[in-house]
Write an enzyme that holds these catalytic residues in place. Structure first.
Site: not given
Length: 479
Positions: A2, A55, A81-82, A106
């Protein structure tokens, strides 16, 4: 993958300018659309403006960002992001405390972990991540990056505002932030590249949150602190126990990364690292009644022009085929010709923003674009050589006797390309030596260790801090 971006100032009220600032945040986010083409969102509070490009991998419906939660009458909003590999454990832990979850993403787990643990939150996380939280209880923005710097997070200070983003191109959308290259930046590109000094953004006044660090922007200013550092300890285990432990850690790490709500595959070169990853993943898929998809990569004409090197003693193709057959995977061989690889060089530079690995980047970009037609997530064995000592310099006499980065023992290969006046102005050798000495001074020592093992520890540390972060760099240009 992302993309996150935003800016904040906790001594300023954004309320009156909210429409304009929201548009600015969206422009910053739009530069990251290649990182997250599925959804986008913008958030504006009294002191912060966030943008997110998503994403979708986990909880396709419930994981929209920016995500907001309330606790104790205060609002907390995250852009992230992750991927968390211990999300299930954290969820159960937080539920036992009394937290209630509305999604399976998450993102919500991470946000509520921060709400509960505050600055101690990063120590609870197992995964790869870069995130920012607008914390209205403490009147601050909390930014954090994973332990080994897989997920990028750049920042700069524009006047009294902190400006951040997953990529530098997002920062450059902010008024007054410009890509200025000074001596230090040139030395990074010409002397250090394709690696990069931790925390350095190459362009003047642009920085990156270092791996294993968090940052806080509040009414008192901006500060950065570590939450994780590599340590050295005696290894008392027997060989047999070590083998068992390493096997457990490998299988655990691989299995945790197979969680996805979208199609997943592995890269399979036939080498030891990708073969281990694929073998574990294929077994897990078989247990679920599924067949794992795998990909290997070849260059057109490789059968005629391949020449063995210390890094690659033979061609991948026959070994990848053997492993695919052994693991029972749905295997695809992708090929790249010279023109396609050359054409992607420009796209690769645009995707990186930073010093890159030229043909390595362009070929990977070419292959990943092909894979993305069918698979959104790929797991690879990248960086096993850094952890397990697979490179020649872990064993070569020259690396043990040298006092330099082991993968770059001779700077004259670079400096001989420049005019004498450029070499005099940059003094690349001095710059590179300074960076090397800084890294060596950080290596955690062990008492009573002989000189050979002490040097091996230095080489390992340099690989993790420099070479590994270069290869793990999470950039996107696939869409």
């Amino acid at each position: 993958m992302c993309g996150i971006a935003g800016f904040c100032n906790y001594n300023e009220d954004f309320t009156e300018e909210a429409p304009f600032l929201g548009q600015l945040a969206r422009r910053m986010g739009n530069t990251l659309r290649h990182r997250g083409p599925d959804e986008n969102g913008v958030f504006i509070s009294t002191h912060a403006a966030f943008a997110h490009q998503r994403l979708a991998v986990i909880d396709l419906e419930g994981g929209k960002q920016p995500m907001t939660a309330y606790a104790g009458g205060y609002r907390y909003t995250i852009v992230y992001n992750g991927e968390l590999y211990n999300g299930d454990e954290l969820r159960r832990e937080l539920e036992s405390i009394g937290y209630v979850f509305e999604t399976t993403s998450d993102t919500e787990i991470l946000l509520k972990c921060y709400i509960h643990y505050g600055s101690e939150c990063p120590k609870k996380l197992n995964g790869i991540f870069a995130f920012a939280v607008d914390d209205e209880r403490r009147n601050r923005c909390f930014l954090c990056r994973d332990r080994f710097g897989v997920k990028p997070l750049f920042y700069t200070l524009a006047g009294d505002r902190l400006v951040f983003g997953s990529e530098i191109k997002a920062l450059l959308q902010y008024p007054g932030v410009n890509p200025i290259l000074d001596r230090n930046g040139l030395c990074e590109v010409l002397g250090i590249g394709p690696a990069r000094t931790a925390g350095v953004g190459v362009f003047k006044d642009i920085y990156e949150i270092k791996p294993g660090f968090f940052a806080i922007s509040d009414r008192n200013g901006f500060s950065v602190k570590p939450y994780f550092q590599i340590e050295s300890h005696e290894h008392p285990d027997s060989y047999e126990d070590t083998v068992k432990h390493v096997r457990y850690l490998l299988e655990d790490a691989i299995t945790r990364q197979l969680v996805s709500d979208v199609p997943l595959c592995t890269f399979l070169s036939g080498g030891l690292d990708s073969s281990v990853v694929t073998s574990v993943a294929a077994r897990k898929y078989r247990d679920l009644g599924q067949i794992l998809s795998t990909y290997s990569f070849e260059f057109t004409g490789n059968d005629r022009y391949f020449k063995p090197t210390a890094f690659q003693p033979d061609s991948d193709d026959p070994w990848a085929a053997k492993m695919a057959e052994y693991c029972g995977t749905n295997h695809t061989v992708l090929k790249c010709d010279n023109l396609s690889q050359a054409d992607k060089l420009y796209d690769a530079v645009d995707a990186k923003d930073m010093p890159g690995m030229a043909d390595v980047d362009s070929s990977l970009l070419h292959f990943c674009r092909m894979i993305k037609k069918d698979h959104v997530v790929a797991v690879s064995g990248e960086c096993a050589d850094e952890i397990f000592g697979g490179y020649p310099w872990f064993h070569k006499k020259e690396a043990f006797e040298g006092h330099c980065f082991p993968w770059s023992p001779d700077l004259s290969v670079r400096t001989d390309l420049f005019k004498p006046e450029i070499n005099d102005a940059l003094d690349l050798e001095d710059y590179v030596n300074q960076r090397y000495e800084e890294s060596i001074s950080e290596v955690p020592k062990l008492e009573n260790e002989n000189s050979q093992e002490a040097r091996r520890r230095e080489i390992s540390y340099l690989n993790i801090k420099w070479f590994m972060t270069t290869l793990l760099d999470d950039r996107a240009g696939i869409v």
